[in-house]
Design a protein around this motif. Sequence first.
Motif, PDB file in Angstrom:
ATOM      1  N   ALA A   6       0.821  -1.211   0.000  1.00 42.99           N
ATOM      2  CA  ALA A   6       0.000   0.000   0.000  1.00 42.99           C
ATOM      3  C   ALA A   6       0.856   1.262   0.000  1.00 42.99           C
ATOM      4  O   ALA A   6       0.506   2.262  -0.640  1.00 42.99           O
ATOM      5  CB  ALA A   6      -0.930  -0.002   1.214  1.00 42.99           C
ATOM      6  N   ALA A   7       1.982   1.231   0.715  1.00 46.90           N
ATOM      7  CA  ALA A   7       2.860   2.402   0.759  1.00 46.90           C
ATOM      8  C   ALA A   7       3.441   2.703  -0.621  1.00 46.90           C
ATOM      9  O   ALA A   7       3.515   3.864  -1.042  1.00 46.90           O
ATOM     10  CB  ALA A   7       3.975   2.171   1.773  1.00 46.90           C
ATOM     11  N   ILE A   8       3.850   1.663  -1.342  1.00 46.69           N
ATOM     12  CA  ILE A   8       4.430   1.862  -2.682  1.00 46.69           C
ATOM     13  C   ILE A   8       3.363   2.348  -3.653  1.00 46.69           C
ATOM     14  O   ILE A   8       3.589   3.282  -4.440  1.00 46.69           O
ATOM     15  CB  ILE A   8       5.077   0.559  -3.174  1.00 46.69           C
ATOM     16  N   PHE A   9       2.186   1.742  -3.615  1.00 43.08           N
ATOM     17  CA  PHE A   9       1.098   2.183  -4.492  1.00 43.08           C
ATOM     18  C   PHE A   9       0.720   3.632  -4.206  1.00 43.08           C
ATOM     19  O   PHE A   9       0.567   4.455  -5.123  1.00 43.08           O
ATOM     20  CB  PHE A   9      -0.119   1.276  -4.302  1.00 43.08           C
ATOM     21  N   ASN A  40      11.081   4.157 -15.116  1.00 39.64           N
ATOM     22  CA  ASN A  40      11.346   5.341 -14.297  1.00 39.64           C
ATOM     23  C   ASN A  40      12.506   5.128 -13.318  1.00 39.64           C
ATOM     24  O   ASN A  40      12.835   6.039 -12.559  1.00 39.64           O
ATOM     25  CB  ASN A  40      10.090   5.718 -13.503  1.00 39.64           C
ATOM     26  N   MET A  41      13.076   3.927 -13.346  1.00 40.53           N
ATOM     27  CA  MET A  41      14.198   3.625 -12.469  1.00 40.53           C
ATOM     28  C   MET A  41      15.450   4.368 -12.925  1.00 40.53           C
ATOM     29  O   MET A  41      15.843   4.309 -14.083  1.00 40.53           O
ATOM     30  CB  MET A  41      14.465   2.121 -12.474  1.00 40.53           C
ATOM     31  N   LEU A  55       8.751  -6.215  -6.731  1.00 42.39           N
ATOM     32  CA  LEU A  55       7.581  -6.485  -7.565  1.00 42.39           C
ATOM     33  C   LEU A  55       6.660  -5.277  -7.650  1.00 42.39           C
ATOM     34  O   LEU A  55       6.298  -4.823  -8.736  1.00 42.39           O
ATOM     35  CB  LEU A  55       6.828  -7.688  -7.012  1.00 42.39           C
ATOM     36  N   TYR A  56       6.283  -4.720  -6.497  1.00 39.02           N
ATOM     37  CA  TYR A  56       5.370  -3.577  -6.487  1.00 39.02           C
ATOM     38  C   TYR A  56       6.043  -2.297  -6.969  1.00 39.02           C
ATOM     39  O   TYR A  56       5.386  -1.427  -7.553  1.00 39.02           O
ATOM     40  CB  TYR A  56       4.788  -3.388  -5.082  1.00 39.02           C
ATOM     41  N   GLY A  57       7.349  -2.192  -6.726  1.00 40.84           N
ATOM     42  CA  GLY A  57       8.071  -1.027  -7.228  1.00 40.84           C
ATOM     43  C   GLY A  57       8.051  -0.972  -8.741  1.00 40.84           C
ATOM     44  O   GLY A  57       7.733   0.059  -9.341  1.00 40.84           O
ATOM     45  N   ASN A  58       8.373  -2.082  -9.383  1.00 41.23           N
ATOM     46  CA  ASN A  58       8.396  -2.110 -10.844  1.00 41.23           C
ATOM     47  C   ASN A  58       6.998  -2.053 -11.451  1.00 41.23           C
ATOM     48  O   ASN A  58       6.826  -1.608 -12.588  1.00 41.23           O
ATOM     49  CB  ASN A  58       9.132  -3.360 -11.330  1.00 41.23           C
ATOM     50  N   THR A 118       8.904  13.726  -9.197  1.00 40.33           N
ATOM     51  CA  THR A 118       9.004  13.297  -7.801  1.00 40.33           C
ATOM     52  C   THR A 118       9.975  12.132  -7.704  1.00 40.33           C
ATOM     53  O   THR A 118       9.866  11.160  -8.450  1.00 40.33           O
ATOM     54  CB  THR A 118       7.633  12.847  -7.258  1.00 40.33           C
ATOM     55  N   HIS A 119      10.918  12.232  -6.786  1.00 40.68           N
ATOM     56  CA  HIS A 119      11.868  11.144  -6.534  1.00 40.68           C
ATOM     57  C   HIS A 119      11.252  10.198  -5.506  1.00 40.68           C
ATOM     58  O   HIS A 119      10.857  10.627  -4.417  1.00 40.68           O
ATOM     59  CB  HIS A 119      13.188  11.688  -6.002  1.00 40.68           C
ATOM     60  N   VAL A 120      11.163   8.930  -5.873  1.00 38.32           N
ATOM     61  CA  VAL A 120      10.613   7.924  -4.965  1.00 38.32           C
ATOM     62  C   VAL A 120      11.692   6.873  -4.684  1.00 38.32           C
ATOM     63  O   VAL A 120      12.215   6.241  -5.618  1.00 38.32           O
ATOM     64  CB  VAL A 120       9.361   7.247  -5.548  1.00 38.32           C
ATOM     65  N   PHE A 121      12.029   6.704  -3.408  1.00 40.86           N
ATOM     66  CA  PHE A 121      13.019   5.710  -2.992  1.00 40.86           C
ATOM     67  C   PHE A 121      12.301   4.572  -2.276  1.00 40.86           C
ATOM     68  O   PHE A 121      11.422   4.804  -1.445  1.00 40.86           O
ATOM     69  CB  PHE A 121      14.050   6.323  -2.041  1.00 40.86           C
ATOM     70  N   VAL A 122      12.687   3.346  -2.601  1.00 37.39           N
ATOM     71  CA  VAL A 122      12.155   2.167  -1.927  1.00 37.39           C
ATOM     72  C   VAL A 122      13.318   1.443  -1.261  1.00 37.39           C
ATOM     73  O   VAL A 122      14.219   0.931  -1.945  1.00 37.39           O
ATOM     74  CB  VAL A 122      11.432   1.221  -2.914  1.00 37.39           C
TER      75      VAL A 122
END
Length: 318
Positions: free
Chosen positions: A233-236, A276-277, A266-269, A252-256
Motif C-alpha cells: 500500500a505504501a508503494i502504491f 522510471n528507475m 515487484l510492487y516497485g516495478n 518526484t523522486h521515490v526511494f524504496v
Amino acid sequence: MKNTNNYTKLILLHPYIQKQGSSNRIWLLAFISFFTLAFLGTLIYTRESSSSITNVSKTSIVSSSSSPSPVSGLPVNVINTLLHYASKSNDTYHMPHSDLKPISDVLRKCSSPCNLLVFGLTHETLLWKALNQNGRTVFIDENRYYAAYYEELYPEIDAYDVQYTTKRSEMKELLASTKEQVTKECKPVQNLLFSECKLGLNDLPNHVYELSWDVILVDGPRGDWPDAPGRMAAIFTAGVLARSKKGGNPKTHVFVHDFGGEVEKLYGNEFLCKQNMVEESETLGHYVLERMDENSVQYCKNQSSSSSSSSSMASSSS
C-alpha cells in the motif's frame, strides 16, 4: 563782515553710493544662497543615490535568496558528518552509507522548500528531518504508540499513524485486484482521500493529499512475516501521490528501501515503473516519476510488458 557762505560745507551722499553698497550685499547674499542650495542639492542627491544603491543591494539579496537553493541549508561537511555517523551506528537496522548518500544528494539539490514524505519511523528519522532543514518533512508509521512517543520525545517531528489493512501474504491477490480496478477505484491519478482502492491509503491527514511531494521514501511498514502489513500500500500510494501532484516540480523522486525484498521489487516495478528507475542496488531502488494527466489509466507507458514481467516474477516466487 565775513561772508559765512564761503566757509559753509555741504556734504551730500549721492544715492548711487548707497545703491552700490546695498547691491554688493545683495550679491554676497545671493552668492551664499547659491552655494547653500548647491550644497543641499548635492547632499540630497548623494543620499538618494546611496539609498538607491542600498535598495538595489537589498533587491539583489532578496532575488538571490528566492532562487532555488539547497533545501538543507547545511554545509557539505556537516552533511557528510551526519551521514558518516548515521551509517556507523550500532543499530541493527540502520542504513548503510551507500543507501544514505543517494537520498541525501537528492534532498541537497531539491529546491527550497522541499516536501519530503517518509513511510516508516526508523533509525534515520532525525537524519531526514535535519537534512531537509528548510522544508516540510512528514512521517507515516503503522504504530500509533511509537508515533506518539517520537513526537513527545522530539516535538519538531511531524509524525502520523495509519492503519494498514493489507497482509504480506495477500501480495498477489492485491496486485491482481488493483490491476482490474485501474480504470475505476485504483486509477494512477486520483485523490486518495476519497478512494476505495484496497491499496490506497485514504485515512492520512488531509494535508498529506494536498501537498506536492518532491521526495518520497518508502521504508515501512514491516513485512517480515505473512500477517505483517507489507509495503504494498505504501508503494502504491507513493506512486499515486507522485502522479497526482498539482504544483511545484512535475517530477518526484521515490526511494524504496530494502529493494531486494520480494514485495519491494515487484510492487516497485509495477506501480513505480521500471522505465522510471534511475538507480538500483541490492537494498535501494530510486525512481523518478512525472505528473500525469488525470484521465490516465496506465501506471507505466509500456504497461503490458511491465505487467507480464511482474506476473512472471510473482509466479516464479510462488
